[in-house]
Design an enzyme around this catalytic site. Structure first.
Site, PDB file in Angstrom:
ATOM      1  N   GLU A 151    -134.713  62.496  25.915  1.00  0.00           N
ATOM      2  CA  GLU A 151    -134.629  62.067  27.314  1.00  0.00           C
ATOM      3  C   GLU A 151    -135.974  62.342  27.981  1.00  0.00           C
ATOM      4  O   GLU A 151    -136.621  63.343  27.708  1.00  0.00           O
ATOM      5  CB  GLU A 151    -133.499  62.810  28.033  1.00  0.00           C
ATOM      6  CG  GLU A 151    -132.141  62.277  27.619  1.00  0.00           C
ATOM      7  CD  GLU A 151    -130.974  63.076  28.177  1.00  0.00           C
ATOM      8  OE1 GLU A 151    -131.127  63.712  29.221  1.00  0.00           O
ATOM      9  OE2 GLU A 151    -129.903  63.044  27.543  1.00  0.00           O
ATOM     10  N   PHE A 245    -142.968  72.204  20.058  1.00  0.00           N
ATOM     11  CA  PHE A 245    -141.791  73.082  20.175  1.00  0.00           C
ATOM     12  C   PHE A 245    -142.141  74.551  19.950  1.00  0.00           C
ATOM     13  O   PHE A 245    -141.362  75.302  19.385  1.00  0.00           O
ATOM     14  CB  PHE A 245    -140.666  72.615  19.238  1.00  0.00           C
ATOM     15  CG  PHE A 245    -139.925  71.428  19.812  1.00  0.00           C
ATOM     16  CD1 PHE A 245    -138.696  71.599  20.419  1.00  0.00           C
ATOM     17  CD2 PHE A 245    -140.469  70.164  19.772  1.00  0.00           C
ATOM     18  CE1 PHE A 245    -138.029  70.524  20.978  1.00  0.00           C
ATOM     19  CE2 PHE A 245    -139.816  69.078  20.326  1.00  0.00           C
ATOM     20  CZ  PHE A 245    -138.593  69.259  20.931  1.00  0.00           C
ATOM     21  N   CYS A 256    -127.768  67.556  24.011  1.00  0.00           N
ATOM     22  CA  CYS A 256    -127.763  67.444  22.547  1.00  0.00           C
ATOM     23  C   CYS A 256    -127.839  68.786  21.828  1.00  0.00           C
ATOM     24  O   CYS A 256    -126.941  69.120  21.051  1.00  0.00           O
ATOM     25  CB  CYS A 256    -128.920  66.556  22.090  1.00  0.00           C
ATOM     26  SG  CYS A 256    -128.649  64.828  22.517  1.00  0.00           S
TER      27      CYS A 256
HETATM   28  N1  LIG Z   1    -128.921  61.832  25.335  1.00  0.00           N
HETATM   29  C1  LIG Z   1    -129.795  61.801  24.348  1.00  0.00           C
HETATM   30  O1  LIG Z   1    -131.014  61.881  24.550  1.00  0.00           O
HETATM   31  C2  LIG Z   1    -129.329  61.615  22.920  1.00  0.00           C
HETATM   32  C3  LIG Z   1    -130.294  61.562  21.889  1.00  0.00           C
HETATM   33  C4  LIG Z   1    -129.857  61.379  20.582  1.00  0.00           C
HETATM   34  C5  LIG Z   1    -128.497  61.268  20.308  1.00  0.00           C
HETATM   35  N2  LIG Z   1    -127.583  61.343  21.331  1.00  0.00           N
HETATM   36  C6  LIG Z   1    -126.176  61.168  20.998  1.00  0.00           C
HETATM   37  O2  LIG Z   1    -125.774  59.868  21.430  1.00  0.00           O
HETATM   38  C7  LIG Z   1    -124.427  59.894  21.908  1.00  0.00           C
HETATM   39  C8  LIG Z   1    -124.379  59.402  23.344  1.00  0.00           C
HETATM   40  O3  LIG Z   1    -125.119  60.302  24.151  1.00  0.00           O
HETATM   41  P1  LIG Z   1    -125.466  59.971  25.668  1.00  0.00           P
HETATM   42  O4  LIG Z   1    -126.322  61.075  26.164  1.00  0.00           O
HETATM   43  O5  LIG Z   1    -125.928  58.566  25.781  1.00  0.00           O
HETATM   44  O6  LIG Z   1    -124.002  60.094  26.317  1.00  0.00           O
HETATM   45  P2  LIG Z   1    -123.546  59.635  27.780  1.00  0.00           P
HETATM   46  O7  LIG Z   1    -122.437  60.537  28.141  1.00  0.00           O
HETATM   47  O8  LIG Z   1    -124.740  59.518  28.668  1.00  0.00           O
HETATM   48  O9  LIG Z   1    -122.998  58.159  27.558  1.00  0.00           O
HETATM   49  C9  LIG Z   1    -121.839  57.842  26.837  1.00  0.00           C
HETATM   50  C10 LIG Z   1    -121.216  56.623  27.498  1.00  0.00           C
HETATM   51  O10 LIG Z   1    -120.154  56.136  26.694  1.00  0.00           O
HETATM   52  C11 LIG Z   1    -119.164  55.637  27.552  1.00  0.00           C
HETATM   53  N3  LIG Z   1    -117.907  55.423  26.820  1.00  0.00           N
HETATM   54  C12 LIG Z   1    -116.926  56.307  26.523  1.00  0.00           C
HETATM   55  N4  LIG Z   1    -115.955  55.704  25.825  1.00  0.00           N
HETATM   56  C13 LIG Z   1    -116.315  54.401  25.664  1.00  0.00           C
HETATM   57  C14 LIG Z   1    -115.747  53.278  25.027  1.00  0.00           C
HETATM   58  N5  LIG Z   1    -114.572  53.359  24.398  1.00  0.00           N
HETATM   59  N6  LIG Z   1    -116.398  52.094  25.075  1.00  0.00           N
HETATM   60  C15 LIG Z   1    -117.600  52.001  25.695  1.00  0.00           C
HETATM   61  N7  LIG Z   1    -118.188  53.037  26.316  1.00  0.00           N
HETATM   62  C16 LIG Z   1    -117.562  54.222  26.293  1.00  0.00           C
HETATM   63  C17 LIG Z   1    -119.116  56.656  28.670  1.00  0.00           C
HETATM   64  O11 LIG Z   1    -118.479  56.153  29.820  1.00  0.00           O
HETATM   65  C18 LIG Z   1    -120.619  56.915  28.876  1.00  0.00           C
HETATM   66  O12 LIG Z   1    -121.160  56.024  29.827  1.00  0.00           O
HETATM   67  C19 LIG Z   1    -123.959  61.327  21.714  1.00  0.00           C
HETATM   68  O13 LIG Z   1    -123.330  61.429  20.472  1.00  0.00           O
HETATM   69  C20 LIG Z   1    -125.242  62.120  21.715  1.00  0.00           C
HETATM   70  O14 LIG Z   1    -125.135  63.310  20.982  1.00  0.00           O
HETATM   71  C21 LIG Z   1    -127.969  61.511  22.620  1.00  0.00           C
END
Ligand SMILES: NC(=O)c1ccc[n+]([C@@H]2O[C@H](COP(=O)([O-])OP(=O)(O)OC[C@H]3O[C@@H](n4cnc5c(N)ncnc54)[C@H](O)[C@@H]3O)[C@@H](O)[C@H]2O)c1
Length: 429
Positions: A151, A245, A256
């Site tokens: 992020e 890091f 995460c």
């Molecule tokens: N945030 C990061 O920088 C990052 C980096 C690498 C990996 N990840 C991984 O990616 C995944 C998502 O992370 P994020 O930070 O984007 O989460 P987030 O909470 O920002 O977004 C998830 C979204 O999915 C939606 N959602 C839930 N159920 C749904 C469905 N059935 N259909 C469609 N949408 C649905 C939610 O409403 C939400 O908007 C996680 O597993 C996280 O560990 C995140």
């Protein structure tokens, strides 16, 4: 040009959708939260991520936002899963949103490849494969394509990645997902599904290990009279180690690292293995956040009735994400010690943090305070007139939780300044 459905309009889904559209694909982004989809359809971006709004605006023609599975799936050849996988009470990853997406997939008359972007335990791909097969959906492929973006720099990280990891059950599905990235210059690591899943968990664990390692070095520096900033510089030049890091501070947070460390710890434990290093990494991080309290008590005595300004709520600069942010832990601890807490952040809000005052500026936060604690190294903090700020405080105590400033300079303008692991800094600066 391929047709892609992205499930999840969060940090990963939006960046992935925007970048795939930038690469020329047609992308439908589906979420279950109407307010998010409505905002996106109006041209508003519901999260703060540098460069994302321009990218979404530039590719508006190729992007659709919808609440409907059927509309998202209309003609889709790829289904990206980018839903949240938060921890359950046991520390295992909660895959319920992943299962909802998989179970809602409609039968279609052409090959579709499910691409897992969410961070999931090793073995998830195998389980999804069984679930699809049990519904007779043998023509739906499955690829693990973990996300490594950070992020704050996610758009750049997606378009200029260090590597792309692709784990597929069928080679042609892996080839198809690799081809979606044409135009991106990066090594592609092809693997089996389990190894791709483990790569994500291991990469995060390696980064967290470095953070907890340098934080422990910092703590020993404090006890022995060394300066961790110098130590990190000295070891960072070693090509076998590298510089990234190795910044000591108040510990990691975010959506995460904390949850993925728990998920890997649980994954190992469920398989009968006690992951010693990872357990230590997690424990060091918990203790690190709390060391700031000790530093404040050293300067101020009892914290009851003391006013403490926390600068930075986001778990790191350039994001509005406050999930598992150290500032929230610190605020909670300070309040339970009887302190008054005032918080400032240029983007993030203290939603869910009860009993704190929210200041609009650094100056407002610090005025009348007994101490300021720098929790997030927002670049705008470098431009503050700290000498003037020190003059408005009741006690000019400054705890620099990110080692952003030079100790000698801060002391020269009147602060009782403390940082992380910089015992030797006054003499050496
Ligand atoms: N945030 C990061 O920088 C990052 C980096 C690498 C990996 N990840 C991984 O990616 C995944 C998502 O992370 P994020 O930070 O984007 O989460 P987030 O909470 O920002 O977004 C998830 C979204 O999915 C939606 N959602 C839930 N159920 C749904 C469905 N059935 N259909 C469609 N949408 C649905 C939610 O409403 C939400 O908007 C996680 O597993 C996280 O560990 C995140």
């Amino acid at each position: 040009m391929r047709r892609i459905a992205v499930f999840g309009a969060g940090y990963v889904g939006l960046v992935t959708g925007a970048c795939l559209a930038e690469l020329g694909h047609r992308v439908a982004i589906r979420d279950v939260v109407p307010a998010k989809i409505d905002a996106l359809a109006r041209g508003e971006v519901p999260i703060y991520e540098p460069g994302l709004d321009e990218l979404l605006a530039r590719n508006r023609e190729r992007l659709v936002y919808t609440l409907s599975v059927a509309e998202a799936m209309d003609g889709a050849e790829f289904v990206y899963v980018a839903v949240g996988t938060p921890p359950t009470y046991s520390g295992d990853a909660d895959l319920s949103a992943v299962w909802t997406v998989v179970d809602e997939l409609p039968e279609v008359d052409h090959r579709v490849v499910v691409v897992m972007k969410s961070t999931v335990p090793v073995g998830t791909g195998e389980k999804v494969r069984h679930r699809l097969d049990s519904r007779g959906m043998h023509d739906v492929g499955y690829v693990s394509n973990p996300e490594f973006t950070a992020e704050g720099t996610a758009v750049k990280d997606f378009m200029e990645p260090d590597r792309i990891v692709i784990g597929a059950f069928a080679d042609e599905d892996g080839d198809a997902v690799a081809a979606l990235h044409d135009g991106i210059d990066a090594p592609i690591v092809r693997a089996d599904v389990a190894s791709a899943e483990m790569t994500k968990l291991a990469a995060n664990a390696a980064l967290m290990t470095r953070i907890s390692f340098i934080n422990e070095i910092a703590n020993v520096c404090e006890a022995t009279g060394a300066d961790v900033v110098k130590v990190a510089e000295g070891i960072g030049y070693d090509r076998r180690i590298g510089k990234s890091f190795l910044r000591a501070g108040v510990g990691y947070g975010g959506s995460c690292f904390p949850k993925d460390s728990l998920a890997l710890k649980q994954l190992a434990a469920n398989s009968g293995y006690h992951f010693l290093v990872l357990n230590a990494v997690i424990e060091v991080n918990e203790l690190q956040k709390r060391r700031v309290l000790g530093k404040l008590v050293e300067q101020l005595g009892s914290l009851r009735g003391k006013r403490v300004a926390l600068l930075g709520l986001a778990f790191k600069p350039n994001t509005d994400d406050t999930r598992e942010a150290p500032a929230f832990v610190l605020a909670g601890r300070l309040i339970s010690e009887g302190a008054e807490v005032v918080v400032w952040d240029p983007i993030a809000t203290p939603d869910g943090l009860h009993g704190v005052e929210h200041a609009a500026t650094v100056e407002d936060a610090a005025r009348g305070a007994d101490a300021v604690v720098l929790v997030t190294e927002w670049p705008q903090l470098a431009d503050v007139d700290w000498k003037a700020v020190a003059g408005t405080m009741r006690e000019a105590v400054f705890v620099d939780g990110r080692n952003m400033f030079e100790p000698a300079a801060m002391r020269a303008i009147g602060f009782r300044y403390d940082a992380i692991g910089r015992a030797a800094a006054p003499e050496s600066a």
